[in-house]
Motif scaffolding. Structure first.
Motif, PDB file in Angstrom:
ATOM      1  N   ARG A 219     -71.338 -34.889 -45.756  1.00  0.00           N
ATOM      2  CA  ARG A 219     -72.103 -33.785 -45.976  1.00  0.00           C
ATOM      3  C   ARG A 219     -71.830 -32.809 -46.993  1.00  0.00           C
ATOM      4  O   ARG A 219     -72.728 -32.673 -47.886  1.00  0.00           O
ATOM      5  CB  ARG A 219     -72.109 -32.683 -44.491  1.00  0.00           C
TER       6      ARG A 219
ATOM      7  N   ILE B  98     -73.087 -34.763 -50.371  1.00  0.00           N
ATOM      8  CA  ILE B  98     -74.612 -34.287 -50.314  1.00  0.00           C
ATOM      9  C   ILE B  98     -74.779 -33.007 -50.956  1.00  0.00           C
ATOM     10  O   ILE B  98     -75.518 -32.652 -51.999  1.00  0.00           O
ATOM     11  CB  ILE B  98     -75.395 -34.594 -49.040  1.00  0.00           C
ATOM     12  N   VAL B  99     -74.244 -31.962 -50.400  1.00  0.00           N
ATOM     13  CA  VAL B  99     -74.552 -30.577 -50.736  1.00  0.00           C
ATOM     14  C   VAL B  99     -73.880 -30.200 -52.188  1.00  0.00           C
ATOM     15  O   VAL B  99     -74.572 -29.876 -53.160  1.00  0.00           O
ATOM     16  CB  VAL B  99     -73.826 -29.634 -49.896  1.00  0.00           C
TER      17      VAL B  99
ATOM     18  N   ALA C 290     -76.338 -31.914 -54.711  1.00  0.00           N
ATOM     19  CA  ALA C 290     -77.500 -31.225 -54.665  1.00  0.00           C
ATOM     20  C   ALA C 290     -77.487 -29.885 -55.342  1.00  0.00           C
ATOM     21  O   ALA C 290     -78.265 -29.629 -56.270  1.00  0.00           O
ATOM     22  CB  ALA C 290     -78.044 -30.790 -53.518  1.00  0.00           C
ATOM     23  N   GLU C 291     -76.344 -29.268 -55.155  1.00  0.00           N
ATOM     24  CA  GLU C 291     -75.901 -27.804 -56.127  1.00  0.00           C
ATOM     25  C   GLU C 291     -75.702 -28.186 -57.331  1.00  0.00           C
ATOM     26  O   GLU C 291     -76.226 -27.581 -58.286  1.00  0.00           O
ATOM     27  CB  GLU C 291     -74.703 -27.250 -55.266  1.00  0.00           C
TER      28      GLU C 291
ATOM     29  N   ARG D 253     -78.838 -28.679 -59.802  1.00  0.00           N
ATOM     30  CA  ARG D 253     -79.934 -27.507 -59.777  1.00  0.00           C
ATOM     31  C   ARG D 253     -79.957 -27.171 -61.219  1.00  0.00           C
ATOM     32  O   ARG D 253     -79.269 -27.548 -62.192  1.00  0.00           O
ATOM     33  CB  ARG D 253     -79.503 -26.235 -58.946  1.00  0.00           C
TER      34      ARG D 253
ATOM     35  N   ARG E 114     -84.605 -30.540 -62.062  1.00  0.00           N
ATOM     36  CA  ARG E 114     -83.385 -30.577 -61.147  1.00  0.00           C
ATOM     37  C   ARG E 114     -83.186 -32.114 -60.893  1.00  0.00           C
ATOM     38  O   ARG E 114     -84.131 -32.835 -61.022  1.00  0.00           O
ATOM     39  CB  ARG E 114     -83.553 -29.853 -60.054  1.00  0.00           C
TER      40      ARG E 114
ATOM     41  N   VAL F  76     -78.694 -31.285 -43.687  1.00  0.00           N
ATOM     42  CA  VAL F  76     -78.912 -31.521 -44.781  1.00  0.00           C
ATOM     43  C   VAL F  76     -80.473 -32.001 -45.435  1.00  0.00           C
ATOM     44  O   VAL F  76     -80.774 -32.577 -46.630  1.00  0.00           O
ATOM     45  CB  VAL F  76     -77.750 -32.741 -45.176  1.00  0.00           C
TER      46      VAL F  76
ATOM     47  N   TYR G 165     -81.990 -30.913 -48.888  1.00  0.00           N
ATOM     48  CA  TYR G 165     -81.354 -31.231 -49.909  1.00  0.00           C
ATOM     49  C   TYR G 165     -81.887 -32.540 -50.565  1.00  0.00           C
ATOM     50  O   TYR G 165     -81.947 -32.797 -51.782  1.00  0.00           O
ATOM     51  CB  TYR G 165     -79.864 -31.505 -49.697  1.00  0.00           C
TER      52      TYR G 165
ATOM     53  N   ASP H  50     -85.342 -34.933 -51.508  1.00  0.00           N
ATOM     54  CA  ASP H  50     -86.769 -34.682 -52.120  1.00  0.00           C
ATOM     55  C   ASP H  50     -87.749 -35.613 -51.467  1.00  0.00           C
ATOM     56  O   ASP H  50     -88.774 -35.182 -51.424  1.00  0.00           O
ATOM     57  CB  ASP H  50     -86.760 -34.730 -53.700  1.00  0.00           C
TER      58      ASP H  50
END
Length: 328
Positions: free
Chosen positions: A162, A165-166, A169-170, A173, A183, A206, A209, A211
């Motif tokens: 997890r 993944i976060v 994604a962060e 950005r 992004r 999640v 996060y 698309d």
């Protein structure tokens, strides 16, 4: 922006405007934009437009193609701890059919993986176990039973997944860096149904996060002559669909999986032009179904042996690998 464009680009815009004097200004601008976008295709299809040098202009002013554009992740054995659930499923299905499945989990893993590599795939597991199943018949009772079992027994994430993944994604950005004007896109690539994995993604919070996704519901739309076995993941088609959904070039898209089949699917994917297949950046997850020893062997083919670009031993190692490509 306009003042920094090359002389060739500005000249082309003026020439276009002269040849389209009756087009409304907004329409002309839109058409020029579409022309510029088309020029980007010339980078994948050299000589397509007969314009030399414009690929460099596009790269310099409209997107930075050397950076990572997208990440596609497998679910089973990569994100979710589904091997344990597979073992429990065969025990459950045996009970439902007045049979037994007494194999320990330690013995199940290598046995299951070996059968998966043989022609027939998971059908071999059912046949060897003496359990009813027809992988080519979606009307067989095994299918609704399996979907219900998965929904009622959501798989947990591998520890650290997890956060990976976060973090990805962060880091993907938009920032103050003008070179990254879009992004990083993320997608799920799996043969599971979305209905079965959504609760597992949701329980870890999640879903937002990602698309897009390619799942069984998507792939079944591409079966030939309504034959379910015609197409299934891992498939180059599933990755071609992913590239289209997240609008990323193969050479700048990372595919994260845990099997040699995932590696095979990542090689020479045809998205836009059959004459120019694209090979993805590959990351092998040694904690998954096959393990490091199998992944390190690579995949033999006519052009030689293909290997993962990276093999990692735990989810915490994924984000540092992604970072390497975000800043190239």
């Amino acid at each position: 922006m306009a003042s920094s464009l090359s002389y060739e680009m500005r000249s082309s815009a003026r020439l276009f405007a002269k040849k389209a004097p009756r087009i409304q200004p907004m329409t002309a601008a839109t058409m020029i934009t579409k022309t510029i976008i088309s020029i980007s295709s010339a980078m994948r299809c050299p000589g397509l437009l007969g314009l030399k040098g414009y690929g460099k202009v596009y790269m310099s002013y409209f997107t930075v193609c050397q950076m990572l554009q997208g990440v596609a992740l497998d679910f089973d054995g990569t994100i979710g701890r589904t091997m344990e659930r597979q073992h429990s499923w065969f025990q459950y299905w045996a009970e439902q059919n007045n049979s037994s499945f007494d194999m320990s989990f330690e013995d199940f893993v290598p046995w299951y993986n070996e059968l998966l590599t043989q022609p027939g795939g998971v059908q071999n597991v059912y046949d060897e176990s003496g359990l009813p199943c027809d992988m080519n018949d979606r009307g067989h009772p095994v299918w609704p039973a399996y979907e219900t079992f998965k929904t009622e027994n959501p798989a947990s994430f591998y520890p650290g997944m997890r956060k990976a993944i976060v973090d990805i994604a962060e880091a993907g950005r938009l920032t103050a860096d003008p070179k990254r004007n879009r992004r990083l896109r993320m997608a799920i690539n799996t043969s599971n149904t979305w209905r079965s994995i959504y609760p597992e993604l949701a329980q870890e919070d999640v879903v937002g996060y990602f698309d897009s996704f390619v799942t069984h519901e998507v792939l079944e739309q591409y079966h030939g002559a309504e034959q379910p076995a015609t197409l299934h993941k891992p498939s180059k088609v599933s990755l071609a669909l992913i590239l289209g959904l997240i609008d990323s070039e193969g050479a700048h898209t990372m595919h994260v999986g845990d099997t040699l089949n995932d590696l095979a699917a990542s090689q020479k994917v045809v998205w836009l032009n059959p004459a120019h297949p694209e090979t993805l950046i590959t990351v092998g997850c040694a904690w998954g179904y096959e393990g490091r020893e199998s992944l390190e062997k690579g995949l033999k083919g006519e052009a030689g042996t293909a290997h993962f670009n990276h093999i990692i031993d735990k989810p915490e190692e994924l984000f540092p690998v992604v970072q390497q490509y975000l800043h190239e």
